[in-house]
Design a protein around this motif. Sequence first.
Motif, mmCIF file in Angstrom:
data_model
loop_
_atom_site.group_PDB
_atom_site.id
_atom_site.type_symbol
_atom_site.label_atom_id
_atom_site.label_comp_id
_atom_site.label_asym_id
_atom_site.label_seq_id
_atom_site.Cartn_x
_atom_site.Cartn_y
_atom_site.Cartn_z
ATOM 1 N N ALA A 119 30.819 25.345 31.459
ATOM 2 C CA ALA A 119 29.898 26.714 31.492
ATOM 3 C C ALA A 119 30.610 27.730 32.634
ATOM 4 C CB ALA A 119 28.442 26.395 31.832
ATOM 5 N N TYR A 120 30.540 28.699 32.501
ATOM 6 C CA TYR A 120 30.896 29.906 33.446
ATOM 7 C C TYR A 120 30.300 31.102 33.426
ATOM 8 C CZ TYR A 120 32.749 32.331 29.738
ATOM 9 O OH TYR A 120 32.663 32.962 28.607
ATOM 10 N N GLU A 121 30.717 32.023 34.510
ATOM 11 C CA GLU A 121 30.631 33.245 34.543
ATOM 12 C C GLU A 121 31.886 33.962 35.018
ATOM 13 O OE1 GLU A 121 28.072 35.354 33.764
ATOM 14 O OE2 GLU A 121 26.398 33.554 33.462
ATOM 15 N N ASN A 122 32.086 35.373 34.440
ATOM 16 C CA ASN A 122 33.228 36.334 34.712
ATOM 17 C C ASN A 122 32.969 37.339 36.053
ATOM 18 O OD1 ASN A 122 35.111 34.765 33.263
ATOM 19 N ND2 ASN A 122 35.063 36.236 31.429
ATOM 20 N N PHE A 123 33.726 37.469 36.879
ATOM 21 C CA PHE A 123 33.507 38.436 37.712
ATOM 22 C C PHE A 123 34.535 39.415 38.085
ATOM 23 C CE2 PHE A 123 30.689 34.976 38.688
ATOM 24 C CZ PHE A 123 29.223 35.552 38.654
ATOM 25 N N ASP A 124 34.362 40.894 37.990
ATOM 26 C CA ASP A 124 35.270 41.601 38.711
ATOM 27 C C ASP A 124 34.804 42.356 39.938
ATOM 28 O OD1 ASP A 124 35.590 42.957 35.302
ATOM 29 O OD2 ASP A 124 33.819 43.234 36.862
ATOM 30 N N ASP A 125 33.962 41.692 40.406
ATOM 31 C CA ASP A 125 33.354 42.296 41.776
ATOM 32 C C ASP A 125 33.035 41.207 42.866
ATOM 33 O OD1 ASP A 125 31.804 44.263 43.331
ATOM 34 O OD2 ASP A 125 30.094 43.574 42.418
ATOM 35 N N ALA A 126 33.526 41.236 43.822
ATOM 36 C CA ALA A 126 33.091 40.340 44.784
ATOM 37 C C ALA A 126 31.703 40.045 45.126
ATOM 38 C CB ALA A 126 33.999 40.345 46.079
ATOM 39 N N GLN A 127 30.896 41.387 45.154
ATOM 40 C CA GLN A 127 29.675 41.109 45.748
ATOM 41 C C GLN A 127 28.767 40.284 44.668
ATOM 42 O OE1 GLN A 127 28.717 41.844 48.449
ATOM 43 N NE2 GLN A 127 30.993 42.623 49.057
ATOM 44 N N ALA A 128 29.084 40.705 43.375
ATOM 45 C CA ALA A 128 28.505 40.074 42.328
ATOM 46 C C ALA A 128 28.774 38.383 42.214
ATOM 47 C CB ALA A 128 28.819 40.603 40.976
ATOM 48 N N ALA A 129 29.817 38.108 42.535
ATOM 49 C CA ALA A 129 30.263 36.925 42.685
ATOM 50 C C ALA A 129 29.486 35.948 43.668
ATOM 51 C CB ALA A 129 31.892 36.558 42.800
ATOM 52 N N LEU A 130 29.496 36.851 44.904
ATOM 53 C CA LEU A 130 28.858 35.968 46.011
ATOM 54 C C LEU A 130 27.401 35.971 45.618
ATOM 55 C CD1 LEU A 130 30.696 38.058 48.802
ATOM 56 C CD2 LEU A 130 30.887 35.671 48.500
ATOM 57 N N ALA A 131 26.771 37.005 45.101
ATOM 58 C CA ALA A 131 25.252 37.188 44.901
ATOM 59 C C ALA A 131 24.984 35.664 43.967
ATOM 60 C CB ALA A 131 24.833 38.177 44.157
ATOM 61 N N TYR A 132 25.999 35.627 43.003
ATOM 62 C CA TYR A 132 25.767 34.525 41.734
ATOM 63 C C TYR A 132 25.900 33.045 42.545
ATOM 64 C CZ TYR A 132 27.174 31.381 38.091
ATOM 65 O OH TYR A 132 27.387 30.276 37.109
#
Length: 423
Positions: A119-132
Amino acid sequence: MKILIVGSGGREHAIAWKLAQSPKVEKLYCAPGNAGISEYAECVNIGAMEFDRLAEFAKDHEIDLTVIGMDDPLVGGVVDVFEANGLRVFGPRKNAAILEGSKAFSKDLMKKYGIPTAAYENFDDAQAALAYLETAKFPIVLKADGLALGKGVLICQTLEEAKAGVAEIMLDKKFGDSGNRMVIEEFMTGREVSVLSFVDGKTIKTMTSAQDHKRAGDGDTGLNTGGMGTFSPSPFYTEEVDAFCKEHIFQATVDAMAKEGREFKGIIFFGLMLTADGPKVLEYNARFGDPETQVVLPRMKTDLAEVFDACVDGTLDQIDLEFEDNAAVCVVLASDGYPVKYEKGFEIRGLENFKEKEGYYVFHAGTKNQDGKIVTNGGRVLGVTATGADLKLARKNAYDAVQWIDFDNKYYRNDIGKAIDEA
Ligand code: AMP
Ligand code: GLY
């Protein structure tokens, strides 16, 4: 036929050695090659990323088929350049090599077509990745989207580590533009298996299984490397596992790529993890594995030039791909300090011990000719492969042969294939 191989490692040495046995092959070239490859192929001083020069060489020398060994040129579109010049080439086009070139792409493909993976999520933004990460379960796995010399994967035990990892990948750009996007995925446990396959756009034929040892030190300690040794077959890759992968992973991947308008021709390397919930895809590569090739090709009975031709021509369904009923182990001889810092330029002694010894091979990775001597020229220097009736014999033979070679700062793992004792 005349064949040009593009690459310079142990993998390309094994490919050159295997092609040299084909009655179809009259002349081999390799760009840029290395000291070991030069025994089978004329080495040409053109870099793997110099697409126009490579195509020009292929035209001038009336090359019938060019075989691309490495990931960078494939992901960069070398096949498209060759095809635009009317040249025959083995490997996926750029729009298909993305299977390896973008982890976010490959994860989305697997999700869309129901191919088992973490299971995964893709991110192209560091803020969104950190929030996740704030609500994620640990350990967790961070992957830079693009190619990163096999180093773009971070396994993080804690939230702090993971936050630092996101910053390294997306903000500090430790892996360059490969970190413009990233995948955050579930941590899985299980045995890892590499299954390499030939693909002609529609048909897929898998080779015998193998297992790599990526960490630098015994007991899987130390840093990740390009691979410190392999064995084949994997005793954990049972008929039941194979049947599952055939039904849910292999053909499904080829069909998915075709449906997406990204017909895949070449090698698909399935990095699998055998989890408690069944086999799952860890990653795809769009080329032969290194050092998996050094244990798989010595066991292959079928003419490799014929298989390459069939992939290019779309007639792979007519090929009967056969492997010996034996085993092989490859121990990588590296320069002490690899993968961080190491010295080069030491004379390699004992290579002649492998001459005319059936079942023993020494594949060159980082070597060069210097004043008539062969010297070390990289972190991974040689791959010593031996076959045997079973894995234990192959392992014993490989470690015997490791002693035939000598160079300053020689380093190798002592436990390649230890896992077979647990099978
Ligand atoms: P990759 O380049 O994706 O194969 O990742 C390199 C290595 O990281 C793999 O060979 C695994 O050992 C490890 N790895 C990658 N993804 C995962 C995962 N989801 N869970 C556990 N280990 C992983
Ligand atoms: N041995 C792993 C790789 O070639 O990526």
